[in-house]
Design an enzyme around this catalytic site. Structure first.
Site, PDB file in Angstrom:
ATOM      1  N   LYS A   1       0.807  -1.219   0.000  1.00 45.02           N
ATOM      2  CA  LYS A   1       0.000   0.000   0.000  1.00 45.02           C
ATOM      3  C   LYS A   1       0.841   1.269   0.000  1.00 45.02           C
ATOM      4  CE  LYS A   1      -3.809  -2.394   0.178  1.00 45.02           C
ATOM      5  NZ  LYS A   1      -3.255  -3.749   0.070  1.00 45.02           N
TER       6      LYS A   1
ATOM      7  N   GLU B   1      -3.415   8.301   7.034  1.00 40.60           N
ATOM      8  CA  GLU B   1      -3.993   9.223   6.068  1.00 40.60           C
ATOM      9  C   GLU B   1      -5.240   9.846   6.669  1.00 40.60           C
ATOM     10  OE1 GLU B   1      -4.679   6.526   2.809  1.00 40.60           O
ATOM     11  OE2 GLU B   1      -6.764   6.204   3.388  1.00 40.60           O
TER      12      GLU B   1
ATOM     13  N   HIS C   1     -15.546  -3.641   6.938  1.00 43.40           N
ATOM     14  CA  HIS C   1     -14.740  -3.170   5.803  1.00 43.40           C
ATOM     15  C   HIS C   1     -14.771  -4.143   4.629  1.00 43.40           C
ATOM     16  CE1 HIS C   1     -13.162   0.078   8.274  1.00 43.40           C
ATOM     17  NE2 HIS C   1     -12.838  -0.792   9.201  1.00 43.40           N
TER      18      HIS C   1
ATOM     19  N   ARG D   1      -6.336  -8.502  -9.658  1.00 44.61           N
ATOM     20  CA  ARG D   1      -7.033  -9.766  -9.919  1.00 44.61           C
ATOM     21  C   ARG D   1      -8.448  -9.449 -10.354  1.00 44.61           C
ATOM     22  NH1 ARG D   1     -10.380  -9.376  -5.674  1.00 44.61           N
ATOM     23  NH2 ARG D   1      -9.573  -8.639  -3.681  1.00 44.61           N
TER      24      ARG D   1
END
Length: 498
Positions: free
Chosen positions: A118, A202, A237, A294
Site C-alpha cells: 500500500k 492518512e 470493511h 485480480r
C-alpha cells in the site's frame, strides 16, 4: 502467441465454477483442485479433471504453491487461473508459474508486488498525479513525525497496514489521545495477519463512497476501463452489496476518474483484468485507495452492464492476443446490483452461521444471475469464506434493478443456516439506498437488527405464534408465547419459504 488448451483453477467455490463455465464455452479443458471437505463440491464435479491437494486448512491445501504447481504438471495444464483470494495476488506464485513454463492468467509479478504494498502503491500514484488522501506518503517510521502529520491534516485519521487488506490492521483515530494506542494495535494486528507490521496514516474522509473502476489491459499497449461500480455497503470493511454504474457520478466525474484509473494501471505496466479503487468524499473529491491485481468478486455487475465476459478477456490477454475492442466500443447499458449471500447472522453482528444446507432454491427469471459455489445437501463449514452465492440482477434503470433484486431475494429459498438475505432486503428498502445517498457508514448509521425483520399483518403474526407454540409442544420442548412480533414474523417468513 500461445493457445491455451487446459487451465487449472487454483481456487474453489463459486469463482472456480465461474471460470469453468467460460472455459467450457471457449473449448478449453479444466482442472479443479480440492481439499478434503471440498471433494464433492460443484467445481470439482464440473471440471474435466480434479486433483486432491490436502486437508481443510488453506495452509495445507489452497495456499501451498508446490501442490498447485505439481497438480498442473500432473494434469498437463498449460495455464493457471488464480480466481480471487488465496494465491491470486501472490507475486511469488506468479513468478513460480513463469519459472515452470506455466501461463499465469493475471498481471506480471512486479505489478502484483508493487500494487500489493500500500505504501509503494501510494508513492507511485503520487508520482503519476493520481490523487491520494492527505497523510504520510510512505510507511510510518517515526511516531513523532506521524503525530505532526496527524495534527496537520486533522482528526479523524485512518491508520492502515502497508501490506494489508480486508480491514485488517486498520484503525480510525478520532482524537490525539488515542493516537499511540491505535498505532500499536494496528501494528500488532498487521503483524499477525500479514507477517508485516508496517503501517501508514492518512486523513479519514467524510461520508466516503467506495467507487471502483474495472481495468483491462493487453500486451499490445491497450489499457481500457470497463466502467465503474459502487461498493459502499460493507460490514467489517468488506463488501456486501455492489452496483454498477455508481449513481453518484456525473458524466464529467466519471470521465475524470476513468482517466485516473487508466493512468494508475499504466503506472505499474499492468496487464490483464484489475480494479482501481477510489474513495469519493461528500464534496466529490476522489482519492486512490488501492489496486486489486485480480478479478473482483463483484465483476458480474460490470459484465451485465457492458455485455463483456471478463474471464474470457483475461484468457485472451494471457494468450498474448489484442483486446477485441476500443474504449469507444464500450458503453453502459442499464443498471446492475449484486448481493453477496453469506451464511452469516446479521442479527448477531454478522457472525458465521454454519450447518447443513438443507434447501437451496435460487430465484429465476429475466435479468437474474446466480453464481453459487455450493449445492443443496452440502455443509457450510468454518474452513473458508461463508459465501453461499452472489445474486445479481440487471434492469434498464436503477429502480427497476432494485425492485427486481427485492423480488429475487424474496424468492430465494435457503434453509439450514442464517443468511444475509434479510439484511439485503433491509438495505434495498432503506430510503438512503433508494435515493442513492449512502456511504461506507451505512451499516453503522442505519442498520439495527430489530428493523431488519419483515412487517407482517397482525393476524399472520398471531397464526405464526400459535403454530410455533404447538411445534414446540410436539417436539417436547418448553412452550412459550412469542411476544416479540418481529422475531415471530421472521420465523413465519422463513417457514413459508420452506
Amino acid at each position: 502467441m500461445a493457445q491455451i488448451k487446459k487451465i487449472l483453477i487454483a481456487n474453489r467455490g463459486e469463482i472456480a465454477l465461474r471460470v469453468i463455465h467460460t472455459c467450457k464455452e471457449l473449448g478449453i479443458k479444466t482442472v479443479a483442485v480440492y481439499s478434503r471437505p471440498d471433494a464433492h463440491s460443484p467445481h470439482v464435479l464440473h471440471a474435466d479433471e480434479s486433483v486432491f491437494i490436502g486437508e481443510a486448512a488453506s495452509s495445507e491445501s489452497y495456499l501451498v504453491i508446490d501442490k498447485i504447481i505439481d497438480a498442473a504438471k500432473q494434469t498437463g495444464a498449460d495455464a493457471i487461473h488464480p480466481g480471487y483470494g488465496f494465491l491470486s495476488e501472490n507475486a511469488a506464485f506468479a513468478e513460480r508459474c513463469d519459472k515452470e513454463g506455466i501461463i499465469f492468467i493475471g498481471p506480471k509479478p512486479k505489478a502484483i508486488s508493487l500494487m500489493g504494498d500500500k505504501t509503494e502503491a501510494r508513492e507511485l500514484m503520487s508520482q503519476h498525479n493520481v490523487p491520494t488522501p492527505p497523510g504520510l506518503k510512505s510507511e510510518l517510521k517515526d511516531i513523532e513525525e506521524a503525530r505532526r502529520v496527524a495534527d496537520e491534516i486533522g482528526y479523524p485519521i485512518l491508520v492502515k497496514a502497508a501490506a494489508g487488506g480486508g480491514g485488517k490492521g486498520m484503525r480510525i483515530v478520532h482524537k490525539k489521545e488515542e493516537f499511540e494506542a491505535s498505532i500499536k494495535a494496528a501494528k500488532s494486528e498487521a503483524r499477525n495477519a500479514f507477517g508485516d507490521d508496517r503501517i501508514y496514516i492518512e486523513k479519514y474522509l467524510e461520508e466516503p463512497r467506495h467507487v471502483e473502476f474495472q481495468i483491462i489491459a493487453d500486451t499490445h499497449g491497450n489499457t481500457f476501463h470497463v466502467y465503474d461500480r459502487e461498493c459502499s455497503v460493507q460490514r467489517r470493511h468488506q463488501k456486501v452489496i455492489e452496483e454498477a454504474p455508481c449513481a453518484l457520478l456525473t458524466p464529467e466525474l466519471r470521465e475524470e476518474m476513468s482517466k485516473a484509473a487508466i493512468k494508475a494501471a499504466k503506472a505499474c505496466d499492468y496487464i490483464g483484468a484489475g480494479t482501481i479503487e477510489f474513495l469519493v468524499d461528500k464534496h466529490l473529491n476522489f482519492y486512490f485507495l488501492e489496486m486489486n491485481t485480480r478479478l473482483q468478486v463483484e465483476h458480474p455487475v460490470t459484465e451485465m452492464i457492458t455485455g463483456t465476459d471478463l474471464v474470457a478477456l483475461q484468457i485472451l490477454v494471457a494468450e498474448g492476443k489484442e483486446l477485441p475492442f476500443k474504449q469507444e466500443d464500450l458503453s453502459i447499458n442499464g443498471h446492475a446490483i449484486e448481493c453477496r449471500i453469506y451464511a452469516e447472522d446479521p442479527a448477531e453482528n454478522f457472525l458465521p452461521s454454519t450447518g447443513l444446507l438443507k434447501k437451496h432454491r435460487v430465484p429465476t427469471g429475466s435479468g437474474i444471475r446466480v453464481d453459487a459455489g455450493v449445492e443443496e445437501g452440502q455443509q457450510i463449514t468454518i474452513n473458508y469464506d461463508p459465501m453461499i452465492s452472489k445474486l445479481s440482477v440487471h434492469g434498464p434503470d436503477r429502480e427497476t434493478a432494485r425492485k427486481r433484486m427485492l423480488r429475487a431475494l424474496d424468492e430465494y429459498e435457503i434453509a439450514g443456516c442464517r443468511t444475509t438475505i434479510p439484511f439485503c432486503e433491509f438495505t434495498l428498502n432503506h430510503p438512503a439506498f433508494i435515493e442513492a445517498k449512502y456511504d461506507t457508514h451505512f451499516v453503522k448509521d442505519h442498520f439495527t437488527p430489530e428493523n431488519m425483520q419483515p412487517e407482517l399483518p397482525a393476524e399472520d403474526i398471531a397464526v405464526a405464534a400459535s403454530l410455533l407454540k404447538n411445534i414446540n409442544r410436539e417436539n417436547g420442548e418448553a412452550s412459550y408465547e412469542m411476544e416479540n412480533s418481529a422475531e415471530t414474523a421472521l420465523w413465519w417468513k422463513n417457514r413459508k419459504r420452506q
